[in-house]
Design an enzyme around this catalytic site. Structure first.
Site, short mmCIF file in Angstrom:
data_model
loop_
_atom_site.label_atom_id
_atom_site.label_comp_id
_atom_site.label_asym_id
_atom_site.label_seq_id
_atom_site.Cartn_x
_atom_site.Cartn_y
_atom_site.Cartn_z
N HIS A 217 21.44 -10.53 26.69
CA HIS A 217 20.98 -11.58 27.60
C HIS A 217 21.52 -12.95 27.20
CE1 HIS A 217 17.51 -13.84 29.64
NE2 HIS A 217 18.06 -13.13 30.60
N LYS A 219 23.84 -16.25 26.76
CA LYS A 219 24.83 -17.03 27.50
C LYS A 219 25.43 -18.03 26.52
CE LYS A 219 21.46 -15.89 30.61
NZ LYS A 219 20.07 -15.48 30.28
N ASP A 224 37.16 -23.54 20.61
CA ASP A 224 37.85 -23.93 19.38
C ASP A 224 36.93 -24.11 18.17
OD1 ASP A 224 40.29 -23.85 20.69
OD2 ASP A 224 40.25 -25.98 21.20
N HIS A 392 13.90 -21.10 36.14
CA HIS A 392 14.56 -20.10 35.28
C HIS A 392 14.83 -20.63 33.88
CE1 HIS A 392 17.97 -17.33 34.11
NE2 HIS A 392 17.09 -16.46 34.58
N LYS A 394 14.42 -21.88 29.95
CA LYS A 394 13.68 -21.44 28.77
C LYS A 394 13.73 -22.58 27.77
CE LYS A 394 16.27 -17.76 30.50
NZ LYS A 394 15.39 -17.22 31.49
N ASP A 399 5.36 -31.65 19.92
CA ASP A 399 5.05 -33.01 19.50
C ASP A 399 6.15 -33.98 19.96
OD1 ASP A 399 2.76 -31.95 18.37
OD2 ASP A 399 3.66 -31.70 16.40
#
Length: 474
Positions: A217, A219, A224, A392, A394, A399
């Protein structure tokens, strides 16, 4: 005559029950949650004809093949990264709230010398990624869970082909389950144009032949060895908000420059070693960024880990909060340990806000959340539902200093079955930018109430409870 005619069937039935018993013992010894263990054992013993094939496909929680492949890497060139980053290691102070558990789980330290740019929504994200890929001189590492052959997907393909034609080494990794509708012609054109392309190939090897439950999952894009991107976006027009059926799409990515990018590169290195059976020749020289000095931790997690890394990371995040904890996730079906940590945070006076979608993407997961949000509200946890399209991202904020952006959801799949990656930042400036972004998101959301839950019809409440029972084996 009848006895003889029936004997082959009797042997088949006996074999099914024996397999069911053997699989139930395997489930007893290997399934990680008590709920999942009970569900599998009961079903395997009672309905072996249906459940043994299902268990072979869905029952495993440890990706053994990847474990073995990663052990080989310990003496590989990727080990050079540990030496390269030594001048940038941040010594964490002792005490609560300092994310020591996350450091241990990551098997690497927070590193200073990083620039961090928050990327809000699809167009800004892919403009940044494409601009970075245009600047690649030596190599580009590109990994997505979902890749579509649509306008955005073809834009990426054209760019990768152009860079390969310029002599840049381009490596492209995708998950075959997430990208199940990616046509072979798309992959063939990349390969014919000089791009090294592989599916993650979780079913490689006879021992993994039937498994379909493990997904990559992550991404990750790295250019470089000094610039990288992590976040929630996959490659598809819907991530730009261009799908009329899905509507607006709310997501977050982050661009990182500096030594922490080597942690992202190491994650790709490991995944490519599994998928392609080869070790990449990459640069492992850590370079400080000119765009900032943000202490950053890259934490990769997955079913090859000895512990439930993603679940433990979220528990560490929650326990670290002293004043405020804001979390956003499209899928909210946390395990009992995370639920308990959230309750404790609210009970000790932390402002706990959780932002989830108001519109379902997966019905089972959507229903599951209603099984326990009532008790959360009673503990003082604030549950918000985002209303302007599908949420979508995450992201979390602790704090005024700690924040994180990654690929892991608050659900069993991310905790135990998916390969995920998260970037954690210890910087007040980054936290302030995340705070402003999330405050705008909360302003576009509605807060759930106990009264709303009480008004739900009985069939809905029953469906929610039934859906939550399936959460351990989703």
């Amino acid at each position: 005559m009848n006895a003889m005619g029936g004997s082959p069937w009797a042997l088949v039935l006996l074999a099914c029950h024996l397999l069911g018993a053997l699989c139930s013992v395997h489930a007893l010894m290997s399934v990680r949650t008590p709920q999942g263990t009970i569900a599998w054992v009961v079903c395997l013993v009672s309905f072996p004809y249906l459940m043994v094939p299902a268990y072979l496909v869905l029952g495993r929680t440890k990706f053994r093949g990847y474990v073995v492949a990663r052990q080989v890497l310990e003496a590989s060139s990727a080990g050079n990264a540990a030496l390269a980053v030594q001048p940038f290691v941040v010594r964490r102070p002792e005490g609560l709230g300092t994310m020591h558990a996350a450091v241990s789980l990551a098997k690497g330290p927070f590193l200073k010398g990083n620039g961090v740019e928050l990327l809000v929504d699809g167009r800004e994200t892919f403009d940044s990624i494409f601009a970075g890929l245009e600047q690649a001189q030596r190599y580009a590492l590109v990994q997505f869970f979902i890749v579509h052959d649509d306008e955005l997907g073809r834009e990426l393909k054209s760019l990768l082909l152009r860079k390969a034609a310029e002599g840049v080494r381009v490596y492209f990794l995708y998950d075959e389950w997430g990208s199940h509708d990616l046509p072979r012609s798309y992959v063939r054109q990349l390969r014919d144009g000089g791009v090294a392309v592989r599916p993650f190939h979780s079913t490689r090897g006879w021992g993994n032949r039937f498994q379909l439950n493990f997904r990559n999952h992550r991404k990750v894009v790295v250019v470089d060895g000094h610039t990288g991107w992590i976040g929630g976006h996959n490659v598809g027009d819907e991530y730009l908000g261009l799908d009329p059926r899905r509507g607006a799409w709310r997501d977050t990515h982050v661009k990182i420059t500096g030594p922490a990018v080597l942690g992202m590169q190491k994650s790709f290195f490991d995944d490519w070693r599994w998928a392609a059976g080869e070790k990449l020749e990459l640069d492992w020289l850590a370079q400080p960024s000119l765009a900032g000095d943000v202490p950053t931790l890259i934490l990769a997690s997955g079913p090859a880990d000895p512990q439930e890394t993603a679940s433990l990371m979220f528990q560490d995040v929650i326990h670290s909060a002293r004043r405020r904890l804001w979390i956003t996730s499209p899928y909210f079906v946390p395990d009992p340990a995370v639920i308990g940590a959230l309750h404790l945070a609210a009970l000790r006076g932390v402002e706990v806000r959780i932002l989830i979608p108001d519109y379902p993407d997966h019905l089972l997961v959507y229903l599951s959340a209603f099984a326990f949000v009532g008790e959360m509200i009673d503990s003082g946890i604030q549950i918000y539902r985002y209303r302007e399209g599908f949420l979508h991202q995450k992201v979390f904020l602790i704090d005024d200093a700690i924040s994180g952006v990654g690929t892991a959801n608050l659900d069993n799949r991310s905790f135990r079955l998916n390969f995920e990656i998260t970037a954690i930042f210890d910087d007040a400036g980054v936290a302030s930018r995340v705070e402003r972004m999330l405050a705008a998101d909360f302003a576009r959301a509605r807060r759930m109430t106990r009264e709303e839950l009480r008004k739900k019809p009985f069939w809905f409440k029953a469906a929610a409870r039934a859906a939550s029972l399936a959460a351990p084996i989703q």
